[in-house]
Design an enzyme around this catalytic site. Structure first.
Site, short mmCIF file in Angstrom:
data_model
loop_
_atom_site.label_atom_id
_atom_site.label_comp_id
_atom_site.label_asym_id
_atom_site.label_seq_id
_atom_site.Cartn_x
_atom_site.Cartn_y
_atom_site.Cartn_z
N GLY A 160 48.10 20.99 50.94
CA GLY A 160 48.40 22.10 50.03
C GLY A 160 47.21 22.89 49.57
CB CYS A 161 44.28 22.11 47.85
SG CYS A 161 42.73 22.74 47.19
N GLY A 162 43.15 24.31 50.06
CA GLY A 162 42.12 24.58 51.05
C GLY A 162 40.72 24.47 50.52
#
Length: 279
Positions: free
Chosen positions: A122-124
């Protein structure tokens, strides 16, 4: 001293990863019935550069070579494909490893960044230690014409052929590339929206497909890290099926990236470059 080698377009030799989807039993809560359904799979991929662990990413177990190349480029670990000398994939089941050999200069820069990322779907920006790493200095793109509106007509439906996993079991994002003639060339899918874009960039590089004048299409929400990835890749137009964030829009305008939102039931919205008299 290593001689520079092109990133291979041949499949890497490695132990097979799990299938992209598998069938599972489930029970109906309202009725005493059971059935089977297909669910998207994910694996933990540990990535090491020149023997030093850098990241553990949760990814769909498909096109892993494309992902490693795209991740290396779009994250700024290497400046060009020529700095990637070799990729070796290994592991089994849900635990996979990628050993990547890169140029000494790229490795020195990587060590200077003092970055150790623990990625998720979900997070980059997981594990980034400084604001400068989250908001790096990136090159401004040369101007590119906006794609003709007819190229975007029915695009939501047309990219379906590049989403076999999504149509089969859902739970994945897609990134698709359109060339400078309006032709959809290839697409990649992943449980992570930024992973899908990394895979697409890696696939373009490994197949030596020119990105100039082309367009990346993403099915996910469009936030800052996706903007940064296409900027590093040199893709000049990004079409998102979901609205961009305000920060993503600011960066797109600042770096001369064509940013277009394609709503489901209305005309395409061009957010950048900024139109005359638009804030």
């Amino acid at each position: 001293m290593h001689a520079k080698r092109k990133v291979s377009t041949a499949p890497a030799q490695h132990s097979p990863a799990p299938d992209a989807s598998q069938s599972y039993n489930y029970s109906n809560l309202a009725r005493e019935e059971s059935a089977r359904t297909e669910l998207a799979e994910e694996v933990a991929l540990a990535i090491a550069f020149n023997g030093i662990s850098q990241a553990v990413m949760l990814v769909s177990p498909t096109d892993l070579e494309d992902f490693v190349v795209g991740f290396s480029l779009a994250s700024g670990i290497v400046a060009s494909p020529d700095e990637i000398y070799d990729i070796k994939l290994s592991g089994c089941g849900s635990a996979q490893q990628a050993e990547v050999e890169i140029a000494s200069r790229a490795f020195w820069n990587l060590k200077q960044q003092r970055r150790h990322m623990a990625g998720t779907s979900g997070c980059g920006l997981c594990g980034v230690e400084a604001v400068e790493q989250a908001l790096p200095e990136l090159n401004v793109l040369p101007g590119a014409p906006l794609p003709p509106i007819e190229w975007l007509d029915g695009l939501r439906q047309r990219i379906g052929e590049f989403q076999p996993l999504g149509q089969h079991c859902g739970a994945v994002h897609a990134a698709v590339f359109m060339d400078n003639h309006g032709q959809l060339l290839l697409g990649r899918e992943d449980i992570g929206r930024h992973n899908a874009l990394d895979k697409l960039i890696g696939a373009l590089v490994r197949r030596e497909i020119p990105m100039a004048g082309g367009t990346a299409i993403v099915t996910s929400r469009c936030s800052l890290e996706l903007i940064q990835k296409v900027l590093r890749a040199g893709i000049q137009t990004l079409v998102s099926l979901s609205s961009p964030t305000g920060l993503a829009l600011q960066w797109a305008r600042r770096h001369n990236l064509n940013l277009i939102h394609l709503p489901q039931h209305s005309a395409p919205r061009v957010y950048s470059p900024a139109m005359e008299n638009q804030a």
